[in-house]
Design an enzyme around this catalytic site. Structure first.
Site, PDB file in Angstrom:
ATOM      1  N   HIS A  43       0.923  -1.319   0.104  1.00 30.16           N
ATOM      2  CA  HIS A  43      -0.034  -0.192  -0.005  1.00 30.16           C
ATOM      3  C   HIS A  43       0.993   1.344  -0.060  1.00 30.16           C
ATOM      4  CE1 HIS A  43      -3.750   2.294   0.949  1.00 30.16           C
ATOM      5  NE2 HIS A  43      -2.737   3.099   1.802  1.00 30.16           N
ATOM      6  N   TYR A  46       4.365   0.464  -3.015  1.00 32.96           N
ATOM      7  CA  TYR A  46       4.116   0.379  -4.463  1.00 32.96           C
ATOM      8  C   TYR A  46       5.347  -0.542  -4.982  1.00 32.96           C
ATOM      9  CZ  TYR A  46       0.588   4.282  -4.386  1.00 32.96           C
ATOM     10  OH  TYR A  46      -0.601   4.823  -4.183  1.00 32.96           O
ATOM     11  N   GLU A  87      -8.231   7.601  -4.528  1.00 31.47           N
ATOM     12  CA  GLU A  87      -7.582   6.422  -3.695  1.00 31.47           C
ATOM     13  C   GLU A  87      -8.542   5.506  -3.373  1.00 31.47           C
ATOM     14  OE1 GLU A  87      -5.395   7.719  -0.216  1.00 31.47           O
ATOM     15  OE2 GLU A  87      -3.766   8.162  -1.372  1.00 31.47           O
ATOM     16  N   HIS A  89     -10.463   2.612  -0.549  1.00 39.62           N
ATOM     17  CA  HIS A  89     -10.677   1.984   0.954  1.00 39.62           C
ATOM     18  C   HIS A  89     -11.440   0.647   0.855  1.00 39.62           C
ATOM     19  CE1 HIS A  89      -9.945   3.809   4.861  1.00 39.62           C
ATOM     20  NE2 HIS A  89      -8.922   3.668   4.457  1.00 39.62           N
ATOM     21  N   ASP A 111      -5.615  14.556   1.962  1.00 40.50           N
ATOM     22  CA  ASP A 111      -4.509  14.689   0.658  1.00 40.50           C
ATOM     23  C   ASP A 111      -4.526  16.058  -0.095  1.00 40.50           C
ATOM     24  OD1 ASP A 111      -3.105  12.280   1.025  1.00 40.50           O
ATOM     25  OD2 ASP A 111      -4.476  11.186  -0.191  1.00 40.50           O
ATOM     26  N   SER A 310      -5.341   6.265  13.317  1.00 40.64           N
ATOM     27  CA  SER A 310      -6.325   6.958  13.639  1.00 40.64           C
ATOM     28  C   SER A 310      -6.485   8.293  12.743  1.00 40.64           C
ATOM     29  CB  SER A 310      -6.179   7.551  15.061  1.00 40.64           C
ATOM     30  OG  SER A 310      -5.951   6.470  15.994  1.00 40.64           O
ATOM     31  N   ASN A 490      -5.810   8.321 -11.119  1.00 41.69           N
ATOM     32  CA  ASN A 490      -6.442   6.988 -11.557  1.00 41.69           C
ATOM     33  C   ASN A 490      -6.138   6.163  -9.981  1.00 41.69           C
ATOM     34  OD1 ASN A 490      -3.805   5.413 -10.915  1.00 41.69           O
ATOM     35  ND2 ASN A 490      -3.086   6.609 -12.933  1.00 41.69           N
ATOM     36  N   GLY A 527      -2.202   9.142  -8.408  1.00 43.80           N
ATOM     37  CA  GLY A 527      -3.287   7.990  -8.265  1.00 43.80           C
ATOM     38  C   GLY A 527      -2.868   7.079  -7.098  1.00 43.80           C
ATOM     39  N   ASN A 528      -3.249   5.805  -7.380  1.00 44.37           N
ATOM     40  CA  ASN A 528      -3.385   4.881  -6.225  1.00 44.37           C
ATOM     41  C   ASN A 528      -3.398   3.499  -6.991  1.00 44.37           C
ATOM     42  OD1 ASN A 528      -5.407   3.282  -4.173  1.00 44.37           O
ATOM     43  ND2 ASN A 528      -3.516   3.747  -3.456  1.00 44.37           N
ATOM     44  N   SER A 530      -4.171  -0.244  -6.080  1.00 45.41           N
ATOM     45  CA  SER A 530      -5.103  -1.170  -4.930  1.00 45.41           C
ATOM     46  C   SER A 530      -4.950  -2.731  -5.483  1.00 45.41           C
ATOM     47  CB  SER A 530      -6.504  -0.911  -4.825  1.00 45.41           C
ATOM     48  OG  SER A 530      -7.155  -1.672  -3.992  1.00 45.41           O
TER      49      SER A 530
END
Length: 732
Positions: A43, A46, A87, A89, A111, A310, A490, A527-528, A530
């Site tokens: 995560h 990368y 992102e 979740h 972010d 948190s 993305n 981007g992210n 997953s």
């Protein structure tokens, strides 16, 4: 000496453990091992994707900030910048849908804040299993409630997104969230715009630190979900949107006041990530005092404090001369502050608790020097399947249209977006019921247009082509409003990268993204990724989701989706071919997801986009709607439903009627034009090399496709509007 089995429990491989030992020159203690486990997780690091992500185009005339920062930014003229990022979740949402989705919103908003921008819009691309299954209905209801509950409370409108359904998402929902923010281009907070000093403080402000979210990135988001996933509930963060609202306003005030030398949110990997990345970015180390961290639970262990996720926390770098002003401003917003570290020369993070050094590691080894893998990849065996366009169909075409309009992927999502505040802040011009949502840049006539699109079913059949289609459709959805597509963010959703078949899908998708972004001149700003979206023998289809951003110079010239009045000429732009592979018709009517997706000629796609932008600028279009899921018949029906006016058309074609109506050939749009503008419209289309076929006219209460469909628009609207509420068991 640490039991080496601990590193495996934390998600680290044996060779990664040895690399940590080599970096430190000794074996890590428990706190240090926890820090590496979160920062070297998939995560955060990368590690399976970054060598491939480096091949994507990231530069362009509008790009102000590309990958590597908390979010990307583009120039929209007059000194205005738009900051945006997407992102996921997904893993937390599969376990606790409300909190998983809510904290996904909170994280992406922070972010945007950390770049110095005010969050102005949210979009939520979501993917679930079929709504005929109770668990999928529970997931949908919980995720939607979480997005609405958090976004509504912080005062950021949810203006768009999409929802798709496929069996593979029954155990692995995908919850992606995109946020858009506005800032002045010369006031963006980046590594280049601020210069931290030796001796400056690292100030933690916002909520106290608790045990929620521990292991979120190293265990929950970097591994597959297996039986008994409910045991991971402690890894799901708990959000407080009212605290987030205070954090937004305080952070923007701190930036506006010139009080900061750096700012970063605390999301994945918590304090460890914020400390190490901030110090590494500054080229320094830090002396850290964990005793200064405000805790919700006094008996927390050091590794728990360091890795807690948190929510509603930020880390600011503050020069000693401005500390008092920072503390006073935070107090005015009801936020506690704590000086938890001081920047020092060198590159070492030295972390103390109760006077003892409990961790001492190079900041760069955590933030920048994680493992990098070129994982094995191999194309999976493909099952033989027939081309759906060759499957005989003798059913009634009007019944087929009803079936498509009632399909959850196509049906109205009003049940979802009525739960979202879509107009808070007062700048929403067009919301979730548009191809591209539009939000006004305050004090100007400029409209920022955004759309999100993913083509998982296409990706299942051909991941490269599926990725190309996702970019093309997102760009088309922006262009039909009249806006010029500028850049993308993305979220790349895939299964386990340690499986060669999944890694092959990922690399093929990256190649598709690269080709489409280069052809359409829409660089990637960030981007992210997953990974690990699979459970047991069930993995999601390769689903890169694209967040496309475009600019409309004058939002008053926005082209609507629906037919606005009777007496307009209806045209189909582009060409229709016998292409039903991966289509909605093939899935819900024929019951087969086989064949290959529609071909995509990127030069033709670019020509269509250029024409749509030019035609809108010359006020030649009365309406425009992307021709995508469900093909021409669905696009005509949706335009009639949205505008409240029927149509009568004929479709000249040599194709079988069902193929002509439901093919999902690319690079097409349905538009309406005033009769007085037809000659100029056709001439402009010809000059751009875009085929424009006149189908008929708007008007009347019925939707008429000669020889195929003759229904009341009111009947089509009822089918389309009530499909999802019926599946959820609501009275309609």
């Amino acid at each position: 000496m640490t039991d080496q089995r601990l590193h495996r429990q934390l998600g680290l491989k044996d060779d990664e453990y040895e690399r940590i030992v080599e970096t430190l020159g000794r074996e890590p203690n428990r706190a240090e091992l926890a820090m590496y486990s979160v920062m070297w997780s998939e995560h955060c690091s990368y590690k399976s994707s970054k060598i491939h992500l480096k091949t994507l185009p990231t530069e362009g005339p509008a790009v102000l900030v590309g990958p590597g920062q908390d979010a990307g930014a583009v120039d929209v003229g007059d000194g205005d910048a738009v900051v945006f990022k997407m992102e996921s979740h997904s893993h937390p949402s599969a376990i606790e849908p409300y909190q998983g989705a809510a904290t996904g919103v909170g994280g992406i908003v922070r972010d945007i804040i950390s770049m110095g921008a005010r969050p102005v819009a949210l979009l939520d691309p979501l993917m679930f299993g079929p709504l005929t299954e109770p668990r999928n209905r529970w997931l949908l209801e919980g995720v939607v409630a979480g997005i609405g509950g958090y976004g509504n409370c912080i005062g950021v409108p949810t203006i768009g997104g999409e929802i798709r359904f496929a069996e593979a998402h029954s155990t692995n929902p995908c919850v992606n969230v995109m946020c858009v923010g506005f800032a002045k281009a010369d006031e963006l907070v980046t590594a280049q715009s601020l210069t931290p000093h030796v001796g400056s403080y690292m100030v933690l402000y916002g909520a106290a630190t608790g045990r929620d979210g521990i292991g979120g990135v190293s265990v929950l988001a970097s591994a597959t979900l297996e039986e008994g996933a409910e045991a991971s509930r402690p890894s799901v963060q708990i959000g407080d949107p009212f605290a987030e609202k205070l954090l937004i306003e305080a952070s923007l005030a701190l930036i506006e006041g010139g009080l900061l030398e750096g700012l970063q949110d605390l999301g994945g990997a918590g304090i460890t990530c914020a400390l190490s990345e901030s110090a590494a970015r500054a080229g320094m180390g830090a002396e850290v005092d964990l005793d200064a961290v405000p805790l919700r639970e006094a008996d927390m262990e050091s590794f728990e404090i360091l890795t807690s996720e948190s929510q509603e926390r930020m880390l600011a770098i503050v020069h000693p001369s401005k500390l008092e002003a920072v503390q006073a401003l935070c107090r005015r917003w009801g936020l506690q502050t704590a000086v938890i570290a001081t920047l020092v020369a060198g590159g070492t993070l030295t972390i103390r608790r109760h006077g003892d050094v409990i961790a001492q590691v190079p900041a760069r080894s955590l933030a920048d020097d994680g493992p990098e893998y070129d994982r094995p990849r191999e194309a999976p065996a493909t099952a033989e399947g027939t081309d759906p366009a060759l499957t005989p169909f003798d059913g009634a075409l009007d019944d087929a249209l009803r079936t498509l309009l009632a399909s959850p992927a196509i049906a109205s999502k009003r049940w979802v977006w009525r739960q979202y505040d879509r107009v808070v802040q007062g700048n929403t011009i067009a919301g979730p019921d548009s191809d591209g949502a539009v939000i006004r840049v305050p004090g100007t006539l400029k409209g920022v247009v955004v759309s999100t699109d993913g083509k998982g079913r296409y990706g299942h059949l051909d991941p490269r082509l599926g990725a190309m289609h996702a970019v093309a459709e997102a760009a088309r959805n922006v262009a039909v409003t009249g806006a010029r597509p500028l850049a993308i963010t993305n979220c790349l959703n895939f299964g386990n990268p340690e499986r060669p078949a999944v890694m092959w899908q990922f690399v093929e998708s990256i190649a598709g993204l690269r080709a489409a972004c280069e052809a359409l001149e829409t660089p990637v700003t960030g981007g992210n990724v997953s990974f690990y979206n699979e459970s047991g023998d069930s993995a999601i289809d390769p689903t890169p989701v694209i967040g496309m951003l475009g600019l409309l110079p004058d939002y008053r010239l926005r082209v609507p989706l629906g037919f606005p009045r009777p007496g307009l000429a209806v045209y189909l732009l582009g060409e229709t071919f016998a292409e039903l592979g991966g289509s909605e018709f093939a899935d819900v009517v024929l019951g087969e997801v086989t064949g290959i997706p529609p071909a995509l000629d990127l030069a033709k796609e670019r020509a269509l986009i250029d024409f749509l932008v030019a035609a809108a600028a010359e006020v030649r279009l009365s309406s425009a709607h992307d021709c995508g899921d469900g093909g021409l018949a669905v696009a005509l029906a949706e335009a009639a439903i949205a505008g409240g006016h029927g149509f009568a058309v004929s479709v000249p074609t040599d194709l079988p009627p069902h193929v002509a109506l439901f093919s999902e050939s690319a690079s097409r749009a349905v538009v309406s034009v005033a009769p007085v503008d037809e000659d100029a419209f056709e001439a402009l289309a010809a000059s751009h090399g875009v085929p424009a076929t006149r189908l008929g006219e708007t008007g009347g209460p019925r939707a008429v496709i000669e020889g195929a469909v003759d229904m009341l628009v009111e009947e089509l609207a009822d089918v389309w509007e009530t499909a999802i509420p019926r599946l959820l068991g609501e009275a309609v």
